[in-house]
Design an enzyme around this catalytic site. Structure first.
Site, short mmCIF file in Angstrom:
data_model
loop_
_atom_site.label_atom_id
_atom_site.label_comp_id
_atom_site.label_asym_id
_atom_site.label_seq_id
_atom_site.Cartn_x
_atom_site.Cartn_y
_atom_site.Cartn_z
CG ASP A 178 -1.98 -1.14 1.14
OD1 ASP A 178 -1.89 -1.97 0.21
OD2 ASP A 178 -2.84 -1.22 2.03
CG HIS A 217 -11.21 0.70 -0.35
ND1 HIS A 217 -11.17 -0.64 0.00
CD2 HIS A 217 -10.37 1.34 0.52
CE1 HIS A 217 -10.35 -0.78 1.04
NE2 HIS A 217 -9.85 0.39 1.36
CG HIS A 237 -14.77 -0.19 0.93
ND1 HIS A 237 -14.04 -0.29 2.09
CD2 HIS A 237 -14.80 -1.45 0.42
CE1 HIS A 237 -13.64 -1.53 2.26
NE2 HIS A 237 -14.09 -2.26 1.27
CG HIS A 276 -8.66 4.92 2.46
ND1 HIS A 276 -9.69 4.68 3.33
CD2 HIS A 276 -8.06 3.72 2.24
CE1 HIS A 276 -9.71 3.39 3.64
NE2 HIS A 276 -8.74 2.79 2.99
CE LYS A 322 -3.97 -4.41 1.00
NZ LYS A 322 -4.76 -3.40 1.71
CB CYS A 350 -2.31 -2.99 5.08
SG CYS A 350 -4.02 -2.41 4.85
C1 VGL Z 1 -4.90 0.59 5.52
C2 VGL Z 1 -6.58 1.41 6.85
C3 VGL Z 1 -7.48 1.29 5.81
C4 VGL Z 1 -3.46 0.21 5.39
C5 VGL Z 1 -5.79 0.45 4.47
O1 VGL Z 1 -2.92 0.20 4.25
O2 VGL Z 1 -2.83 -0.07 6.43
N1 VGL Z 1 -5.30 1.06 6.70
N2 VGL Z 1 -7.08 0.81 4.63
ZN ZN Z 2 -8.41 0.76 2.97
#
Ligand code: VGL
Ligand code: ZN
Length: 216
Positions: free
Chosen positions: A20, A60, A64, A93, A118, A163
């Site tokens: 991410d 997302h 979402h 986000h 994802k 994540c």
């Molecule tokens: C994440 C919160 C929501 C991450 C992703 O990448 O850690 N955290 N979506």
């Molecule tokens: Zn997320």
């Protein structure tokens, strides 16, 4: 059982999972992680050492279930109960196709073979790159890695306490030797989530190292 460094980065049985590294998790982004952008050069250096690299991308739909905006009267960082359990709500986000969802343009790992998206199901979050938050829906990543003869993963990126940790825990559950490279991650740290993540990972047999351990 602490596995030694028995799988070096250039071993074909090893993959680097880069989690991410997207603009919404960078300073100025919708769900900014402090100093997230400082990881770009560190992860580029690591990436060059690995034969196999997978990039994960939070991706997302705009309605979402993890977005506070999808729930009347709720605010970001509230917890709610969903059919699959407790869900933390986030600012909107990484909406599919948006700038914030793009991987940081400074990431320079051209030999990465797979970008795994994802969190694409509107009704299920997915911190983990392996299994969604219902703990049942699989992304296919374990199968992909196994089919390619990969038995070990190193995990880096954002955010360490969400994540990255969930991905590392699920990697262990799926039987992979798993390392988290601590200085190649940054955390959100919400209500003690960072300490808890390190405890959970240690208990599961995830090994914490620093990138210096891999530079020879
Ligand atoms: C994440 C919160 C929501 C991450 C992703 O990448 O850690 N955290 N979506
Ligand atoms: Zn997320």
């Amino acid at each position: 059982m602490t596995p030694p460094l028995s799988r070096l980065p250039d071993d074909p049985r090893v993959a680097l999972l880069v989690i991410d590294m997207q603009y919404d998790f960078m300073p100025g982004g919708a769900l900014a992680v402090a100093e997230g952008d400082a990881l770009v050069p560190i992860i580029n250096r690591l990436g060059a050492q690995f034969r196999n690299v997978v990039l994960a991308q939070d991706w997302h739909p705009r309605d979402h279930v993890s977005f506070a905006s999808s729930h009347a009267g709720r605010a970001p960082f509230d917890n709610i109960t969903l059919p699959y359990g407790t869900q933390t709500l986030w600012p909107d986000h990484c909406v599919q196709g948006s700038h914030g969802a793009q991987l940081h343009a400074g990431l320079d790992i051209p030999h990465a073979q797979l970008t795994l998206r994802k969190g694409c199901n509107a009704g299920i979050d997915s911190y983990s790159a392996f299994v969604e938050a219902d703990r049942a829906t699989r992304t296919g990543l374990a199968g992909y890695l196994s089919e390619r003869g990969i038995d070990s993963v190193y995990v880096v990126g954002l955010a360490l306490d969400f994540c990255v940790a969930w991905t590392a825990l699920d990697a262990r559950s799926a039987g992979f030797n798993t390392w988290v490279i601590a200085d190649a991650c940054k955390a959100i740290d919400l209500n003690g989530s960072l300490d808890q993540a390190w405890k959970d990972m240690a208990l599961a047999g995830v090994t914490r190292i620093d990138s210096a351990a891999l530079t020879s």
